[in-house]
Design a protein around this motif. Structure first.
Motif, PDB file in Angstrom:
ATOM      1  N   UNK A 503       0.814  -1.206   0.000  1.00  0.00           N
ATOM      2  CA  UNK A 503       0.000   0.000   0.000  1.00  0.00           C
ATOM      3  C   UNK A 503       0.849   1.257   0.000  1.00  0.00           C
ATOM      4  N   UNK A 504       0.178   2.383  -0.232  1.00  0.00           N
ATOM      5  CA  UNK A 504       0.836   3.678  -0.101  1.00  0.00           C
ATOM      6  C   UNK A 504       1.013   4.390  -1.414  1.00  0.00           C
ATOM      7  N   UNK A 505       1.205   5.703  -1.299  1.00  0.00           N
ATOM      8  CA  UNK A 505       1.358   6.570  -2.460  1.00  0.00           C
ATOM      9  C   UNK A 505       2.839   6.716  -2.793  1.00  0.00           C
ATOM     10  N   UNK A 506       3.280   6.017  -3.817  1.00  0.00           N
ATOM     11  CA  UNK A 506       4.659   5.912  -4.294  1.00  0.00           C
ATOM     12  C   UNK A 506       5.395   4.787  -3.566  1.00  0.00           C
ATOM     13  N   UNK A 507       6.373   4.205  -4.251  1.00  0.00           N
ATOM     14  CA  UNK A 507       7.075   3.044  -3.711  1.00  0.00           C
ATOM     15  C   UNK A 507       7.927   3.383  -2.498  1.00  0.00           C
ATOM     16  N   UNK A 508       8.284   4.670  -2.328  1.00  0.00           N
ATOM     17  CA  UNK A 508       9.152   5.044  -1.211  1.00  0.00           C
ATOM     18  C   UNK A 508       8.399   5.107   0.114  1.00  0.00           C
ATOM     19  N   UNK A 509       7.115   4.733   0.115  1.00  0.00           N
ATOM     20  CA  UNK A 509       6.374   4.772   1.376  1.00  0.00           C
ATOM     21  C   UNK A 509       6.695   3.588   2.274  1.00  0.00           C
ATOM     22  N   UNK A 510       7.215   2.497   1.704  1.00  0.00           N
ATOM     23  CA  UNK A 510       7.628   1.337   2.495  1.00  0.00           C
ATOM     24  C   UNK A 510       8.940   0.799   1.939  1.00  0.00           C
ATOM     25  N   UNK A 511       9.806   0.271   2.782  1.00  0.00           N
ATOM     26  CA  UNK A 511      11.104  -0.215   2.304  1.00  0.00           C
ATOM     27  C   UNK A 511      10.974  -1.516   1.534  1.00  0.00           C
ATOM     28  N   UNK A 512      11.670  -1.570   0.402  1.00  0.00           N
ATOM     29  CA  UNK A 512      11.750  -2.791  -0.391  1.00  0.00           C
ATOM     30  C   UNK A 512      13.131  -2.849  -1.029  1.00  0.00           C
ATOM     31  N   UNK A 513      13.976  -3.765  -0.547  1.00  0.00           N
ATOM     32  CA  UNK A 513      15.313  -3.913  -1.132  1.00  0.00           C
ATOM     33  C   UNK A 513      15.210  -4.277  -2.600  1.00  0.00           C
ATOM     34  N   UNK A 514      14.182  -5.027  -2.964  1.00  0.00           N
ATOM     35  CA  UNK A 514      13.962  -5.413  -4.350  1.00  0.00           C
ATOM     36  C   UNK A 514      13.761  -4.174  -5.230  1.00  0.00           C
ATOM     37  N   UNK A 529      14.003  -4.557 -15.116  1.00  0.00           N
ATOM     38  CA  UNK A 529      13.517  -5.820 -14.548  1.00  0.00           C
ATOM     39  C   UNK A 529      12.746  -6.609 -15.600  1.00  0.00           C
ATOM     40  N   UNK A 530      12.546  -7.898 -15.379  1.00  0.00           N
ATOM     41  CA  UNK A 530      11.742  -8.683 -16.319  1.00  0.00           C
ATOM     42  C   UNK A 530      10.297  -8.176 -16.364  1.00  0.00           C
ATOM     43  N   UNK A 531       9.649  -8.359 -17.490  1.00  0.00           N
ATOM     44  CA  UNK A 531       8.237  -8.009 -17.602  1.00  0.00           C
ATOM     45  C   UNK A 531       7.440  -8.747 -16.529  1.00  0.00           C
ATOM     46  N   UNK A 532       6.548  -8.019 -15.860  1.00  0.00           N
ATOM     47  CA  UNK A 532       5.671  -8.631 -14.879  1.00  0.00           C
ATOM     48  C   UNK A 532       6.295  -8.894 -13.523  1.00  0.00           C
ATOM     49  N   UNK A 533       7.548  -8.457 -13.326  1.00  0.00           N
ATOM     50  CA  UNK A 533       8.213  -8.708 -12.042  1.00  0.00           C
ATOM     51  C   UNK A 533       7.533  -7.920 -10.927  1.00  0.00           C
ATOM     52  N   UNK A 534       7.342  -8.559  -9.772  1.00  0.00           N
ATOM     53  CA  UNK A 534       6.698  -7.920  -8.627  1.00  0.00           C
ATOM     54  C   UNK A 534       7.636  -7.970  -7.422  1.00  0.00           C
ATOM     55  N   UNK A 535       7.858  -6.814  -6.806  1.00  0.00           N
ATOM     56  CA  UNK A 535       8.678  -6.727  -5.598  1.00  0.00           C
ATOM     57  C   UNK A 535       7.798  -6.764  -4.355  1.00  0.00           C
ATOM     58  N   UNK A 536       8.282  -7.426  -3.322  1.00  0.00           N
ATOM     59  CA  UNK A 536       7.622  -7.417  -2.033  1.00  0.00           C
ATOM     60  C   UNK A 536       8.258  -6.338  -1.148  1.00  0.00           C
ATOM     61  N   UNK A 537       7.509  -5.879  -0.147  1.00  0.00           N
ATOM     62  CA  UNK A 537       8.057  -4.918   0.806  1.00  0.00           C
ATOM     63  C   UNK A 537       8.736  -5.682   1.945  1.00  0.00           C
TER      64      UNK A 537
END
Length: 577
Positions: A503-514, A529-537
């Motif tokens: 959740x959150x507005x922009x990816x910098x709202x929660x830490x994700x090393x990915x 990144x590969x097409x369709x790649x999804x990072x976890x927080x």
């Protein structure tokens, strides 16, 4: 292209276009000792040298790794509201090294700037004269109280009551735009995103060399700026008076794109082509998903982290019913607040806006859930003491200077049409729709007193010299993933969408090393990144503030970088920096 220093005390109006001055140090509170602050003189109108000049405020945190790969221009990736009106210089002089660590790498100069009309850039939008005058104008109006939505149990017709409030807001918009005409005049027409894009191209050539490619990192409204940047064309040439200008050689900005990252994607198609009230169906398409994540996260965290629950793993629907019943109760009986910095009342509209603002900033879910709990128990001081952004946010009518120049000119909408659209969104998309009218204050531009010197309105599907990187969260309450997917579709092979599952507005709202690794790899050598790649927080919202004994030193540093950057952006938007 030359770069010269001005003499101390020289009136910037007399300085040549292209002049850069770096002061001995940044004097703003919180400035890093290694940062530089200064300004650059640019043409006020890139197609008319006789219009004069503008002075763009700059800051820079230099690369700490040799050799430097040049300047990355940064615009607030603002996790608290999606619109313009935020100074960018603090991003370099306060958090430059953190941006290097979580985005660009240490071999780029981080360059912040205050866009036209905003912050320390001159001319600055100043329609009210003083901050106190603006505050007095808004005080106790619908723009401060928020729109009040009558509950179904009320004898008041919700539609007619909202139409009445729209009439009050309309008079306020008309008045403030008339003030802008009186105080600012035609200079207002030289603001807007199209002119800011030309400034970025111009500043890149001055600071990094005429053939340097443009590097940029921006989010929220900064994503709109980025979409303009990679699609517009720019004219530049020589002029006998300044050695730099304007209208002899055509340069395609898509061919000038180097490394460009945009985050928290706002729909540039809607931004430029429809009245603001017609944007909300798409803007809020992920808002309820975020709301449910807030409720379920609160339930899992239990009372120690989220006092809104009565016990751990309580049914999230029960939490929601309590919240909704409390907000509805404020319609008939606002909460008296006498212990806040500025005593007043807490209304239904203010309470709902506070909760929506909370959804945008998941790193704040723990402390803000306590603020909401306290208000539900009779103490609304913390909510009233938290500056709302939007209409009460930082600066004068800085946002209007951008959005009203960017919007297509449209006739005054019928308030009944506006309310009917809002009621549809409330029923079918998100119950927070009325909050957006004050959180994202783009209404009233039909009264904007000038025609912009330039307004770009697409197309948005140019083929780029280098592909750009797009970040989007799966549950962004105000710049939804559908907007990120759309710009990725428009640009095709010229873009790659990187999804962060959170959740959150922009990816910098929660830490994700990915996410950090993807961004740094892209800035390093263009790797996508590969097409369709999804990072976890790497941390859930209600985990923030817990004891991180299981975290490595690198993970803790990332968490601290993201938390500090997130707080800086929030403070910027609220006018606390």
């Amino acid at each position: 292209m030359t770069c010269s220093l001005t003499r101390d005390g020289l009136d910037w109006h007399q300085a040549a276009v292209g002049t850069v001055e770096w002061y001995s140090k940044c004097t703003e509170p919180g400035s890093l000792p290694e940062a530089e602050c200064g300004h650059i003189i640019v043409p006020l109108d890139y197609f008319n040298a006789s219009a004069g000049t503008a002075k763009i405020a700059l800051s820079r945190y230099k690369a700490t790794k040799d050799p430097s790969k040049g300047s990355v221009f940064v615009n607030p990736a603002n996790e608290r509201a999606s619109g313009p009106g935020i100074p960018g210089t603090p991003l370099a002089y306060r958090v430059g090294p953190r941006i290097q660590r979580i985005a660009t790498g240490e071999d780029y100069d981080i360059v912040g700037f205050d866009p036209r009309g905003i912050g320390r850039t001159e001319p600055t939008v100043n329609c009210f004269g003083t901050a106190e005058s603006k505050e007095a104008f808004i005080r106790n109006t619908v723009l401060e109280r928020g729109y009040q939505v009558a509950p179904e149990s009320s004898l008041i017709d919700a539609r007619e009551h909202l139409i009445h409030q729209m009439g009050e807001a309309d008079a306020l918009y008309r008045t403030q735009m008339a003030l802008c005409a009186q105080r600012m005049g035609n200079v207002l027409g030289y603001l807007g995103t199209s002119s800011v894009v030309r400034d970025i191209d111009f500043m890149t050539r001055v600071l990094d060399g005429d053939e340097a490619l443009i590097k940029y990192w921006g989010g929220s409204y900064g994503s709109i700026l980025g979409q303009y940047l990679v699609n517009m064309s720019v004219f530049a040439g020589l002029n006998s008076h300044s050695d730099i200008l304007i209208n002899t050689v055509k340069r395609r900005l898509p061919d000038r794109v180097g490394r460009v990252v945009i985050d928290g994607i706002a729909s540039v198609e809607l931004w430029t082509s429809v009245p603001p009230y017609k944007e909300h169906r798409q803007w809020l398409s992920s808002a309820e998903d975020t709301y449910q994540l807030f409720l379920s996260g609160c339930s899992e965290a239990g009372p120690s982290q989220c006092p809104l629950v009565e016990y751990t793993n309580e049914d999230p629907n029960a939490i929601q019913r309590r919240l909704e019943n409390w907000m509805e109760s404020l319609f008939d009986k606002p909460l008296a607040v006498n212990n806040s910095t500025r005593p007043g009342i807490l209304t239904e509209g203010q309470a709902r806006s506070f909760i929506f603002e909370t959804l945008e900033q998941p790193i704040s879910w723990v402390p803000r859930s306590r603020d909401i709990f306290n208000a539900m128990n009779g103490d609304g001081a913390a909510i009233l003491n938290t500056p709302s952004y939007g209409i009460n946010g930082v600066g004068d009518l800085w946002r209007s200077g951008v959005s009203c120049n960017d919007q297509v000119k449209f006739p005054k909408p019928d308030p009944r049409d506006v309310v009917d659209e809002a009621l549809y969104v409330m029923k079918h998309v998100s119950r927070f729709v009325m909050s957006i009218f004050t959180i994202e204050p783009d209404s009233g531009c039909e009264y904007w007193p000038v025609t912009p010197s330039e307004r770009y309105a697409g197309p948005w599907n140019k083929t780029l010299r280098n592909p750009i990187l797009i970040h989007s969260n799966t549950a962004d309450p105000i710049t939804p993933i559908v907007s990120g997917s759309r710009i990725n579709e428009l640009l095709g092979d010229s873009a790659r969408l990187a999804i962060q599952d959170g959740p959150g507005h922009c990816s910098v709202t929660l830490p994700s090393a990915c996410t950090v690794n993807i961004t740094r790899a892209y800035f390093n050598d263009g790797t996508l990144p590969p097409e369709g790649h999804i990072c976890q927080v790497d941390a859930k919202p209600f985990d923030i503030g817990k004891d991180y004994q299981s975290y490595s030193a690198a993970e803790l540093e990332l968490l601290e970088d993201v938390k500090h950057l997130s707080e800086t952006l929030a403070n910027l938007r609220a006018g606390r920096l």
